[in-house]
Design an enzyme around this catalytic site. Structure first.
Site, short mmCIF file in Angstrom:
data_model
loop_
_atom_site.label_atom_id
_atom_site.label_comp_id
_atom_site.label_asym_id
_atom_site.label_seq_id
_atom_site.Cartn_x
_atom_site.Cartn_y
_atom_site.Cartn_z
N LYS A 1 -4.09 2.85 -2.41
CA LYS A 1 -4.94 3.05 -1.23
C LYS A 1 -4.71 4.41 -0.59
CE LYS A 1 -7.32 0.19 -0.61
NZ LYS A 1 -8.57 -0.12 -1.35
N MET B 1 -7.28 8.66 9.58
CA MET B 1 -7.79 9.12 8.28
C MET B 1 -8.85 10.22 8.43
SD MET B 1 -8.04 5.34 6.50
CE MET B 1 -8.72 4.58 7.98
N ASP C 1 0.82 -1.21 0.00
CA ASP C 1 0.00 0.00 0.00
C ASP C 1 0.85 1.26 0.00
OD1 ASP C 1 -2.36 -1.38 0.01
OD2 ASP C 1 -2.74 -1.17 2.15
#
Length: 276
Positions: free
Chosen positions: A75, A188, A53
């Site tokens: 990602k 996030m 990733d």
């Protein structure tokens, strides 16, 4: 003495490969290569293929054996090289080719790493797999920032949440996240930081509760900004902070200035990440 299941010994038994292959869902940790587990580091030197990733750093990729195939699947927020469904199909296909696959993820596979989704697919397809835990960002990044997640004087519990849900909404359990004397860690969530702070205050969290954002934690590019629920969004905007970032909210953040020990420039000059 316990032993690993037979189907998990395939990577260790050189020359005794059988189809299908096997998939290792491996946590790469939050960035610093020295935070890899011994198991993860060894698997990287033995894998046929590594599917990795965006959050996996160059220092960790440098540990992969030269003969291995590297497949980047991205990602990043709103920019996925491969959709999750195609990643699932990819690792299944590689395993059915008899390959020994390391699916390398930042942090820990089972903490906002979609490892559970991928493990479900592998189980449904009868593909052998192993989960290799990694140091998740909450513990690794907070430690490098000098912020203890729990402390007898400040916080008796800690909650992890994601600021980026599957449907791009921000419909979190604000009532529970706003409980007093707990630390809230949000993955996030940088783009939603103003709304996160607003909702926590609207649901009872005091406006002057300490809060922090840590950018690229555990790496030589780490930056830490501290403030309160009221001031933090503006401070982060002024410093033009960019993902990956971790948000930490709670009284423990007040200890950051006292407990900060990791100074990226000085530490790098001493060869802190020499494993890379």
């Amino acid at each position: 003495m316990s032993t690993r299941p037979t189907n998990l010994q395939r990577l260790d038994s050189v020359g005794e490969r059988r189809c299908p292959g096997i998939v290792y869902l491996v946590g790469a940790g939050p960035g610093d290569p020295e935070l890899l587990t011994l198991r993860a580091a060894r698997l990287l030197t033995q894998a046929d293929t590594v599917v990795y990733d965006h959050l996996v750093g160059d220092g960790i990729l440098g540990l992969i054996r030269k003969e291995a195939d590297l497949i980047y699947v991205g990602k990043e927020k709103s920019c996925h090289t491969l959709p999750q469904g195609e990643i699932n199909a990819l690792i299944v296909r590689l395993a059915r080719q008899g390959k020994q696959v390391v699916r390398l993820k930042g942090g820990d596979p089972f903490i906002f790493g979609r490892g559970g989704e991928e493990a479900e697919v592998l189980a449904d397809e009868d593909i052998p797999f192993e989960i290799v835990p990694g140091v998740t960002a909450a513990s690794g990044v907070s430690s490098y920032a000098g912020i203890p997640l729990t402390h007898r004087d400040y916080a008796q519990s800690c909650v992890f949440a994601t600021g980026h849900l599957k449907d791009d909404s921000l419909d979190l359990d604000w009532v529970n996240l706003a409980h007093p004397r707990q630390t809230v860690v949000i993955y996030m969530g940088l783009g939603a930081l103003p709304e996160i702070c607003r909702q926590l205050m609207a649901h009872g969290r005091a406006a002057n509760i300490p809060a922090a954002v840590v950018e690229q934690g555990t790496t030589d590019k780490q930056r830490v900004v501290t403030g309160t629920l009221t001031t933090l969004p503006q401070l982060v905007a002024e410093r033009k902070m960019k993902s990956p970032c971790l948000i930490i909210i709670g009284e423990v953040v007040a200890l950051q200035e006292k407990l900060q020990w990791f100074h990226p420039d000085a530490t790098a000059s001493l060869g802190h990440a020499a494993i890379a």
